[in-house]
Scaffold this motif. Structure first.
Motif, PDB file in Angstrom:
ATOM      1  N   PHE A  41       0.968  -1.178  -0.066  1.00 45.46           N
ATOM      2  CA  PHE A  41       0.003   0.005  -0.016  1.00 45.46           C
ATOM      3  C   PHE A  41       0.724   1.358  -0.058  1.00 45.46           C
ATOM      4  O   PHE A  41       0.765   2.080  -0.880  1.00 45.46           O
ATOM      5  N   ALA A  42       1.769   1.444   1.071  1.00 47.57           N
ATOM      6  CA  ALA A  42       2.659   2.388   0.962  1.00 47.57           C
ATOM      7  C   ALA A  42       3.445   2.580  -0.463  1.00 47.57           C
ATOM      8  O   ALA A  42       3.874   3.779  -0.831  1.00 47.57           O
ATOM      9  N   GLY A  43       4.028   1.503  -0.951  1.00 48.73           N
ATOM     10  CA  GLY A  43       4.711   1.693  -2.148  1.00 48.73           C
ATOM     11  C   GLY A  43       3.957   2.102  -3.305  1.00 48.73           C
ATOM     12  O   GLY A  43       4.610   2.744  -4.127  1.00 48.73           O
ATOM     13  N   CYS A  44       2.696   1.834  -3.324  1.00 50.58           N
ATOM     14  CA  CYS A  44       1.721   2.501  -4.400  1.00 50.58           C
ATOM     15  C   CYS A  44       1.832   3.781  -4.190  1.00 50.58           C
ATOM     16  O   CYS A  44       1.902   4.771  -5.481  1.00 50.58           O
ATOM     17  N   TRP A  45       1.691   4.440  -2.920  1.00 52.01           N
ATOM     18  CA  TRP A  45       1.521   5.853  -2.778  1.00 52.01           C
ATOM     19  C   TRP A  45       2.873   6.535  -3.080  1.00 52.01           C
ATOM     20  O   TRP A  45       2.971   7.619  -3.538  1.00 52.01           O
ATOM     21  N   VAL A  46       4.217   5.980  -2.832  1.00 50.60           N
ATOM     22  CA  VAL A  46       5.155   6.423  -3.132  1.00 50.60           C
ATOM     23  C   VAL A  46       5.328   6.548  -4.639  1.00 50.60           C
ATOM     24  O   VAL A  46       6.014   7.696  -5.094  1.00 50.60           O
ATOM     25  N   TYR A  47       4.778   5.544  -5.528  1.00 47.86           N
ATOM     26  CA  TYR A  47       4.895   5.697  -6.874  1.00 47.86           C
ATOM     27  C   TYR A  47       4.008   6.781  -7.522  1.00 47.86           C
ATOM     28  O   TYR A  47       4.398   7.851  -8.312  1.00 47.86           O
ATOM     29  N   PHE A  48       2.663   6.996  -6.750  1.00 49.16           N
ATOM     30  CA  PHE A  48       1.948   8.130  -7.214  1.00 49.16           C
ATOM     31  C   PHE A  48       2.651   9.505  -6.849  1.00 49.16           C
ATOM     32  O   PHE A  48       2.709  10.344  -7.872  1.00 49.16           O
ATOM     33  N   LEU A  49       3.381   9.547  -5.839  1.00 50.56           N
ATOM     34  CA  LEU A  49       3.823  10.778  -5.743  1.00 50.56           C
ATOM     35  C   LEU A  49       5.001  10.892  -6.512  1.00 50.56           C
ATOM     36  O   LEU A  49       4.972  12.450  -6.895  1.00 50.56           O
ATOM     37  N   CYS A  50       5.768  10.263  -6.671  1.00 47.12           N
ATOM     38  CA  CYS A  50       7.034  10.240  -7.750  1.00 47.12           C
ATOM     39  C   CYS A  50       6.384  10.671  -9.137  1.00 47.12           C
ATOM     40  O   CYS A  50       6.959  11.564  -9.829  1.00 47.12           O
ATOM     41  N   GLN A  51       5.368   9.983  -9.623  1.00 46.09           N
ATOM     42  CA  GLN A  51       4.666  10.221 -10.936  1.00 46.09           C
ATOM     43  C   GLN A  51       4.267  11.612 -10.965  1.00 46.09           C
ATOM     44  O   GLN A  51       4.416  12.294 -11.880  1.00 46.09           O
ATOM     45  N   TRP A  52       3.624  12.208  -9.787  1.00 50.21           N
ATOM     46  CA  TRP A  52       3.166  13.743  -9.663  1.00 50.21           C
ATOM     47  C   TRP A  52       4.352  14.436  -9.445  1.00 50.21           C
ATOM     48  O   TRP A  52       4.170  15.581 -10.160  1.00 50.21           O
ATOM     49  N   LEU A  53       5.338  14.396  -8.709  1.00 45.87           N
ATOM     50  CA  LEU A  53       6.372  15.293  -8.597  1.00 45.87           C
ATOM     51  C   LEU A  53       7.406  15.259  -9.718  1.00 45.87           C
ATOM     52  O   LEU A  53       7.939  16.473 -10.115  1.00 45.87           O
ATOM     53  N   LEU A  54       7.675  13.932 -10.089  1.00 45.14           N
ATOM     54  CA  LEU A  54       8.608  13.907 -11.219  1.00 45.14           C
ATOM     55  C   LEU A  54       8.262  13.935 -12.538  1.00 45.14           C
ATOM     56  O   LEU A  54       8.977  14.134 -13.649  1.00 45.14           O
ATOM     57  N   GLU A  55       7.161  13.623 -12.953  1.00 46.40           N
ATOM     58  CA  GLU A  55       6.543  13.466 -14.097  1.00 46.40           C
ATOM     59  C   GLU A  55       7.249  12.682 -15.033  1.00 46.40           C
ATOM     60  O   GLU A  55       7.402  12.993 -16.312  1.00 46.40           O
ATOM     61  N   ASN A  56       7.884  11.741 -14.331  1.00 44.24           N
ATOM     62  CA  ASN A  56       8.829  10.706 -15.159  1.00 44.24           C
ATOM     63  C   ASN A  56       8.019   9.178 -14.839  1.00 44.24           C
ATOM     64  O   ASN A  56       8.348   8.610 -13.948  1.00 44.24           O
ATOM     65  N   GLU A  57       7.384   8.594 -15.856  1.00 43.76           N
ATOM     66  CA  GLU A  57       6.659   7.154 -15.532  1.00 43.76           C
ATOM     67  C   GLU A  57       7.647   6.048 -15.145  1.00 43.76           C
ATOM     68  O   GLU A  57       7.708   5.479 -14.187  1.00 43.76           O
TER      69      GLU A  57
END
Lengths: 205, 205, 205
Positions: free
Chosen positions: C157-173
């Protein structure tokens, strides 16, 4: 009418989720297990119904406030000692409301999609009872809905037919829904109160 | 051909439903439990196949006479003492027919939808065996299809390949279906009769 | 990027399949049981995700080399004695990779289909953990993901949110996928190594 149905549905979901969380606590599960069992108990029946009827998106994906509510409940249940000690007897009424709401709404959805009364009653029973059966299976117990010490699924089945008959006789959807729902809640409460069973256990006097 | 297939399918459903009801009776379940376990044993495999293949409506929604038949059987089994005492040995032949019919028809449906032989054989085995696995899981036992004391799923798997080969060599669907089905029924009966296993238990002489 | 993802996915599938096969061997199942439990452990989460998201054909029907690989593994595990004695400790790293890959790719698929972060995180956790829960249920044990002696689903669960945040902040899939995946693998390995839990068992000092 819609708001009352939604309120009742919410009551049912909360009651089913709490019944799952109480079992999960008794099995000494961690917060994730408490959430998962609560989620499956509350959502399992509706998810199975939506998959079998090919009704997409599945209802908790459409209403994401419902899994969020269960998440909040799971946190409260895991970390607030008093909630974890809630006696099972306190959830009999909301659980009966949940059984009634889920059964009647499940049957209604199947009718709306053009299925027969018989198929709709099977899907009503599935929607009302499958979550609890999954809860017991995941917690490694014979599902309580199959045990002789209570009637549960048969009340759901009968309630669906009361709803169909009222719908046919009264030609008033809201009234038929209400009567079917009240039938299930009242009969279920009476069955718990007066210890009514479908079949006596022959080994007991 | 269709009528014979439908008759065989009915035989298989009745046999699977009865095998579920016998387990449910042995677990001392009430009539609702007897119906539910019978229904799941008979319909579980086909339902999973239809969901995975996205083949809607699910087959027992299309053929509502099948769940009705199971409902009648469940009432007979719950209230007629002699039916409940039917020895398991009596259902070995109809159960083998059910395994054969469900496996071959499951594989055929997957082929019709354009899938490969390998995928079709997996779906054939699922259709033939998943209901029994669900029955044992819900009754809180390790599924008997996984136990070393019998071969079951592997006969279903082999029978699917016999069917594919005959279909390819003979270019006659009805004949290939018949040979695949007979293969499963005969080998299953022989396996029960002569106690054939895939692997000996090393702890037994 | 695709090839690395596919390679990681393969690693996860093999690890999950092997973890299922080890449990099946310990329960003394025959080769068919070993294959089935391996298949369900590796494919169960992804199949549930595809059914709930109505994402057809289900991924192992699209990639039939995956069930074939599991079939080969099951034959090796059943007939090659040394494989059956593989200690569970050897699969902790590939299992963590499987948890990471399945969780992140499950969440990504849900996002691609237009669902919210919250729904995507639930589906990520399902994809990552449901196979293992089915394995334990079919083998008649309380699913280990619910037990207090380890954290597992919450890391997913936490890892999914880390992925979402990075996707949002870094804009690099690709970068977001990698960080989410590494987060899950590293935290899971640390949790196993240092015995980290969400909640202490009150009965233990």
């Amino acid at each position: 009418m819609f708001d009352i149905v939604y309120l009742l549905e919410m009551t049912g979901i909360v009651a089913f989720a709490i019944s799952g969380m109480l079992v999960a606590r008794a099995k000494n599960m961690d917060p994730v297990g408490v959430f998962t069992i609560g989620f499956i108990t509350a959502m399992g029946g509706g998810t199975l119904r939506d998959l079998i009827l090919d009704n997409h998106p599945v209802y908790w994906i459409q209403h994401q406030e419902l899994p969020m509510l269960i998440l909040v409940l799971a946190i409260v249940f895991s970390y607030w000692q008093r909630a974890g000690r809630l006696p099972t007897s306190k959830i009999v009424l909301p659980d009966a409301i949940g059984l009634g709401v889920f059964s009647i709404l499940g049957a209604q959805l199947a009718l709306d999609l053009g299925h027969s009364w018989f198929i709709a009653s099977l899907l009503g029973v599935m929607t009302g009872t499958f979550g609890g059966a999954l809860r017991d299976t995941l917690c490694n117990e014979v599902p309580s809905i199959f045990r002789k010490d209570q009637i549960y699924a048969s009340i759901s089945f009968a309630g669906c037919w009361v709803y169909f008959l009222c719908q046919w006789l009264l030609e008033n959807e809201a009234l038929a829904l209400t009567i079917g729902l009240l039938f299930i809640v009242i009969v279920r409460m009476a069955a718990v109160r007066f210890d009514i069973r479908l079949q006596r256990d022959p080994t007991q006097g």
